[in-house]
Design a protein around this motif. Structure first.
Motif, PDB file in Angstrom:
ATOM      1  N   PHE A 174      -1.479 -11.812  38.466  1.00 26.56           N
ATOM      2  CA  PHE A 174      -0.657 -10.766  37.852  1.00 26.56           C
ATOM      3  C   PHE A 174      -0.304 -11.118  36.408  1.00 26.56           C
ATOM      4  O   PHE A 174      -0.343 -10.263  35.515  1.00 26.56           O
ATOM      5  N   LEU A 183       2.916  -6.314  37.698  1.00 27.73           N
ATOM      6  CA  LEU A 183       3.926  -7.260  37.234  1.00 27.73           C
ATOM      7  C   LEU A 183       4.720  -6.600  36.116  1.00 27.73           C
ATOM      8  O   LEU A 183       4.156  -6.181  35.109  1.00 27.73           O
ATOM      9  N   ILE A 198       7.938  -7.436  40.481  1.00 30.16           N
ATOM     10  CA  ILE A 198       6.690  -6.701  40.732  1.00 30.16           C
ATOM     11  C   ILE A 198       7.025  -5.283  41.176  1.00 30.16           C
ATOM     12  O   ILE A 198       7.809  -5.088  42.109  1.00 30.16           O
TER      13      ILE A 198
END
Length: 232
Positions: free
Chosen positions: A170, A228, A218
């Motif tokens: 992420f 993210l 998130i």
């Protein structure tokens, strides 16, 4: 052990199953160590530093969940958990204590070896990517890739190997939406067409990251995946 050969620790109290797994993985070129109960598994992990652990949940001494907790506390290692129970809660608990993948008995040896190879490919990809950048800083999120350490707002958090790899994935694409299927393929190395439990595994690890690093970390993109949110 010959240079370059991977060592797998097989932890299974059923001798017949342990022998079958051992024979198949040796045929695939792995070096195998075997343990048949919880304390022996923890001792074997400390002695041999395996590249991967195949771990039964139901064990004498103490169960596979406790084994997983103890070995992950000592050092990160990919874990494939085996269980005779198919309940989703059991799978999520196993993933929550640091397992990377989960197989329900009975399973085919072909599927088991495919999962073992997929887990090791993920570790190798992660190691290659880690060499490219030693540290990522996004807002108050700091990721030390060399030492596999994470802190948010200066507060460190201990992540399991798969949680760490998922977070790094992420962090290399902040704010980009990551579909669950892509995460399964690129982080876990799973074939989403043959792994029905995959999306639940993703959701379980996202919950763990939020619990450890903040619920706002998130964002859920309904019907697609996750992104993210922390960043510059």
């Amino acid at each position: 052990m010959e240079p370059g050969r991977r060592l797998v620790l097989v932890v299974e109290d059923d001798v017949t199953i342990a022998e079958s797994i051992t024979a198949r993985l040796r045929a695939e070129g792995f070096v195998i160590e075997v343990a048949h109960d919880g304390p022996a598994a923890v001792a074997a992990d400390a002695e041999h530093d395996p590249d991967l652990v195949v771990l039964d949940v139901m064990l004498p001494g103490f169960d596979g969940l406790e084994v997983c907790r103890r070995i992950q506390t000592r050092r990160p290692v990919p874990v494939l958990m085996l269980t005779a129970r198919a309940e989703e809660t059991d799978m999520l608990v196993g993933l929550g204590v640091g397992a990377d993948d989960y197989l329900t008995k009975p399973f085919s040896m072909r599927v088991l070896t495919a999962r073992v190879h997929a887990l090791l490919r993920r570790v190798e990809r992660s190691a290659r990517a880690d060499a490219a950048d030693a540290r990522i800083v996004l807002g108050d999120l700091e990721i030390d890739i060399d030492r596999r350490r994470v802190a948010r707002g200066g507060v460190p958090s201990q992540l399991t190997p798969i949680e760490f790899d998922l977070l790094v994935h992420f962090a290399r694409r902040p704010r980009a939406v990551q579909p669950r299927e892509r995460l399964l393929n690129e982080v876990w190395g799973w074939d989403t067409h043959t792994n029905a439990s995959g999306t639940r595994a993703v959701d379980s690890h996202i919950k763990a990251l939020r619990r450890k690093l903040g619920a706002d970390l998130i964002r859920t993109v309904h019907g697609i995946g996750y992104a993210l949110e922390v960043g510059p």
